[in-house]
Enzyme design. Structure first.
Site, PDB file in Angstrom:
ATOM      1  N   CYS A   1      15.849  -6.256   0.538  1.00 10.39           N
ATOM      2  CA  CYS A   1      16.536  -7.907   1.510  1.00 10.39           C
ATOM      3  C   CYS A   1      17.305  -8.505   1.276  1.00 10.39           C
ATOM      4  O   CYS A   1      17.933  -9.477   1.772  1.00 10.39           O
ATOM      5  CB  CYS A   1      14.876  -8.576   1.245  1.00 10.39           C
TER       6      CYS A   1
ATOM      7  N   GLU B   1       0.785  -1.118  -0.092  1.00 10.92           N
ATOM      8  CA  GLU B   1       0.136   0.140  -0.084  1.00 10.92           C
ATOM      9  C   GLU B   1       0.966   0.919   0.234  1.00 10.92           C
ATOM     10  O   GLU B   1       0.635   2.342  -0.481  1.00 10.92           O
ATOM     11  CB  GLU B   1      -1.286  -0.414   1.208  1.00 10.92           C
TER      12      GLU B   1
HETATM   13  P1  NAD Z   1       5.455  -6.086   5.186  1.00 12.75           P
HETATM   14  O1  NAD Z   1       5.535  -8.005   5.939  1.00 12.75           O
HETATM   15  O2  NAD Z   1       5.132  -4.867   6.517  1.00 12.75           O
HETATM   16  O3  NAD Z   1       4.393  -6.194   3.683  1.00 12.75           O
HETATM   17  C1  NAD Z   1       4.507  -6.852   3.256  1.00 12.75           C
HETATM   18  C2  NAD Z   1       3.444  -7.182   2.417  1.00 12.75           C
HETATM   19  O4  NAD Z   1       2.658  -7.918   3.233  1.00 12.75           O
HETATM   20  C3  NAD Z   1       2.714  -6.006   1.780  1.00 12.75           C
HETATM   21  O5  NAD Z   1       1.552  -6.340   0.836  1.00 12.75           O
HETATM   22  C4  NAD Z   1       1.441  -4.906   3.200  1.00 12.75           C
HETATM   23  O6  NAD Z   1       0.201  -4.435   3.101  1.00 12.75           O
HETATM   24  C5  NAD Z   1       1.556  -6.866   3.569  1.00 12.75           C
HETATM   25  N1  NAD Z   1       1.147  -6.998   4.888  1.00 12.75           N
HETATM   26  C6  NAD Z   1       1.556  -6.132   6.090  1.00 12.75           C
HETATM   27  N2  NAD Z   1       0.709  -5.866   7.354  1.00 12.75           N
HETATM   28  C7  NAD Z   1       0.330  -7.677   7.345  1.00 12.75           C
HETATM   29  C8  NAD Z   1      -0.613  -7.936   8.440  1.00 12.75           C
HETATM   30  N3  NAD Z   1      -0.596  -7.809   9.352  1.00 12.75           N
HETATM   31  N4  NAD Z   1      -1.404  -9.101   7.811  1.00 12.75           N
HETATM   32  C9  NAD Z   1      -1.894  -8.968   6.679  1.00 12.75           C
HETATM   33  N5  NAD Z   1      -0.449  -8.594   5.180  1.00 12.75           N
HETATM   34  C10 NAD Z   1       0.745  -7.739   5.495  1.00 12.75           C
HETATM   35  O7  NAD Z   1       6.770  -5.750   3.846  1.00 12.75           O
HETATM   36  P2  NAD Z   1       7.147  -4.406   3.944  1.00 12.75           P
HETATM   37  O8  NAD Z   1       7.914  -3.431   5.285  1.00 12.75           O
HETATM   38  O9  NAD Z   1       6.304  -4.132   3.102  1.00 12.75           O
HETATM   39  O10 NAD Z   1       8.933  -5.296   2.608  1.00 12.75           O
HETATM   40  C11 NAD Z   1      10.151  -5.146   3.703  1.00 12.75           C
HETATM   41  C12 NAD Z   1      10.149  -6.532   3.745  1.00 12.75           C
HETATM   42  O11 NAD Z   1      10.080  -7.575   3.063  1.00 12.75           O
HETATM   43  C13 NAD Z   1      11.986  -6.686   4.974  1.00 12.75           C
HETATM   44  O12 NAD Z   1      11.841  -7.344   5.939  1.00 12.75           O
HETATM   45  C14 NAD Z   1      12.228  -7.051   4.100  1.00 12.75           C
HETATM   46  O13 NAD Z   1      13.835  -7.719   4.311  1.00 12.75           O
HETATM   47  C15 NAD Z   1      11.414  -8.321   3.289  1.00 12.75           C
HETATM   48  N6  NAD Z   1      11.859  -8.503   1.947  1.00 12.75           N
HETATM   49  C16 NAD Z   1      12.755 -10.071   1.572  1.00 12.75           C
HETATM   50  C17 NAD Z   1      12.528 -10.458   0.135  1.00 12.75           C
HETATM   51  C18 NAD Z   1      13.335 -11.457   0.171  1.00 12.75           C
HETATM   52  O14 NAD Z   1      13.412 -12.121  -0.625  1.00 12.75           O
HETATM   53  N7  NAD Z   1      13.493 -12.274   1.345  1.00 12.75           N
HETATM   54  C19 NAD Z   1      12.771  -9.075  -0.917  1.00 12.75           C
HETATM   55  C20 NAD Z   1      12.299  -7.857  -0.403  1.00 12.75           C
HETATM   56  C21 NAD Z   1      12.263  -7.717   0.649  1.00 12.75           C
END
Ligand code: NAD
Length: 506
Positions: free
Chosen positions: A288, A183
């Site tokens: 990441c 979002e």
């Molecule tokens: P996030 O976990 O906050 O959000 C990811 C997705 O989940 C979003 O679409 C969000 O709307 C949804 N989401 C958030 N809270 C939720 C909930 N309580 N219930 C259901 N859905 C929910 O992550 P972010 O802040 O957008 O991204 C950063 C994170 O992603 C970092 O931890 C990073 O390391 C990780 N990441 C990992 C990789 C990988 O390949 N392992 C790649 C990119 C990013």
């Protein structure tokens, strides 16, 4: 874009506002991190919106699965051509909502394009096997078929590339897709949906569902959704994995990271310092695969820290459209959280070598700024070491031996990426074997695999057993069938008779 702009879902080949048109609608602010201004609102799906979008994907699934492989890959190829020709537009959208510098945004799109290109060759990976005459008149063959509707849930830090780790393969394999982007930067998803339409993809095959947990839970629970590809933080990855598995779906849930760069005494320290700075502060550390911990082995600490500090001080932080090296953080709240780690590290006894909180950025006064920060003498009990900070904060931990470095990395709960800097091939070979991490770089700081290999970490960095893209990606989005068939020779009288035991000598 004005604040009255409402970023829609994408349903059946067209923008869809759904409940967002109601006065009581739930929406979220989208900001430009370099100015701090709210530039748009994004629609937040309610359960009815989610059901409409998932329903459209389900309705389109059979016809798309039955569309010939040649036609499907031609459309993916057309998408590739359009995306390649217009990639600067997508990069500009990413910079406007995420904040990363334009050059980096373009790099993100290019890495996504690689997966689209790989998907154009999917027919080679969808070929089955064939064994003739396994018994008298009996042949066996195998095939792979699409799953139906697949859900992709992506994080803010790669609004174009991470969805492209999945949807080109899912679509080429004959599935329909519902993408739930972050979002915080939702426009890239809608832009890519428009390009699919331009490429001739039938309506309903690629859909976008905007929103928060309500949208995510709808995807996790819907019986129409057969698989979930998630990328985000570890707590949400674990939640998504458990909830979607409970409803019988296959799930790949990629989580957070804490990536170490181990520098051995025989390493080229200038190269190591260049790479630590590039991989630690690129995209403001919001990757990441960013390096967040440098492990200085056997007395190289002082010289290495001095070289990293010199380079760090040359970086220009500013608006990503103005030629800076590093942009702002994604939101004010995230900037404040990252800054609080710098304070906590200092209080815990780490040595603050470069303080990014003092940055003078070339950008808006209300932008979400934090400059590159370097902490030395960090120990594994400090929160700057234990937590994923996800910002431009590089920690240096000093150890005496190679074995201590390996124990440190292997003792960390995350296992996404790791790098070793050395001039000793034998040590590198040993490291590849010893280390419990999914993606390893040898004198390469961010070892993101090419599209024809698979991307994924170990331990708390990935839940499920399937990594993204490459052969594993193709397998994730298809399921196998094996057919055993018997056709008698018309010239030979069939041998009948009853046999209730398992066949032995055929
Ligand atoms: P996030 O976990 O906050 O959000 C990811 C997705 O989940 C979003 O679409 C969000 O709307 C949804 N989401 C958030 N809270 C939720 C909930 N309580 N219930 C259901 N859905 C929910 O992550 P972010 O802040 O957008 O991204 C950063 C994170 O992603 C970092 O931890 C990073 O390391 C990780 N990441 C990992 C990789 C990988 O390949 N392992 C790649 C990119 C990013």
């Amino acid at each position: 874009m004005s604040t009255s702009t409402l970023i829609p879902h994408w349903l059946d080949g067209a923008p869809f506002l759904g409940s967002a048109e109601a006065a009581s609608a739930r929406t979220g602010d989208v900001t430009n991190p370099a100015t701090g201004a709210v530039t748009a609102q994004v629609a937040f799906a309610d359960e009815d919106d989610a059901a409409r979008v998932i329903g459209a994907a389900a309705a389109a699934a059979r016809a798309w699965a039955e569309t010939s492989l040649t036609k499907r890959t031609q459309i993916v190829f057309a998408f590739r051509e359009i995306l390649n020709a217009r990639k600067e537009e997508l990069a500009a959208l990413i910079t406007a909502e995420h904040g990363k510098v334009l050059d980096d945004a373009l790099g993100e799109v290019s890495r996504g394009l690689e997966v689209v290109e790989f998907a154009c060759g999917i027919p080679h990976l969808l070929k089955g096997g064939y064994s003739e005459g396994v018994s008298s008149g009996v042949d066996v063959h195998s095939k792979r078929q699409p799953l139906g509707v697949v859900g992709i849930i992506s994080p803010f830090n790669f609004p174009a590339m991470v969805p492209m780790w999945f949807f080109p393969l899912a679509i080429a394999a004959g599935n329909t897709v519902v993408l739930k982007p972050s979002e915080k930067d939702p426009s890239a998803a809608v832009w890519m949906a428009e390009r699919w339409k331009d490429a001739g993809l039938p309506d309903g095959v690629f859909n976008v569902l905007q929103g928060d947990k309500v949208a995510v839970d709808a995807l996790l629970d819907s019986p129409d959704v057969k698989a979930i590809s998630f990328v985000g933080s570890t707590p949400i990855a674990r939640y998504v994995y458990e909830r979607a598995s409970q409803s019988g779906k296959r799930v790949q849930a990629l989580g957070g990271a804490k990536n170490h760069m181990v520098v051995l005494p025989d390493a080229d320290l200038d190269l190591a310092a260049d790479q630590a700075v590039s991989a630690g502060y690129g995209s403001a550390g919001e990757r990441c695969m960013a390096i967040s911990v440098v492990v200085a082995v056997g007395g190289v600490g002082d010289e290495l820290v001095a070289k990293i500090a010199d380079r760090t001080r040359t970086l220009r932080t500013g608006d990503g459209t103005r030629g800076a090296d590093m942009g702002p953080l994604v939101t004010a709240a995230h900037r404040d959280k990252v800054a609080s780690y710098v304070e906590a590290g200092e209080e815990a006894g780490a040595k603050l070598v470069v303080d990014g909180r003092e940055v003078v950025a070339d950008g808006g006064a209300d932008g979400f700024w934090l400059g590159p920060t370097l902490l030395d003498q960090v120990t594994p009990d400090m929160s700057v070491y234990t937590d994923e900070i996800f910002g431009p904060v590089l920690s240096v931990v000093r150890v005496d031996t190679y074995d201590e470095a390996v124990a440190l990395v292997n003792g960390n709960p995350y296992g996404n990426g790791v790098a070793l800097f050395t001039s000793n091939g034998g040590a590198a070979r040993r490291f590849e074997y010893d280390i419990e991490v999914g993606m390893i770089g040898i004198n390469v700081p961010i070892p993101v695999p090419m599209a024809y290999y698979s991307f994924g970490g170990w331990k708390s960095s990935l839940f499920g057993d399937s990594h993204a893209h490459g052969t594993e990606g193709v397998h994730f989005f298809t399921r196998g069938k094996v057919v055993t068939s018997r056709w008698g020779d018309p010239a030979v009288k069939p041998v009948g008779g009853l046999e209730l035991a398992f066949p032995k000598n055929h």
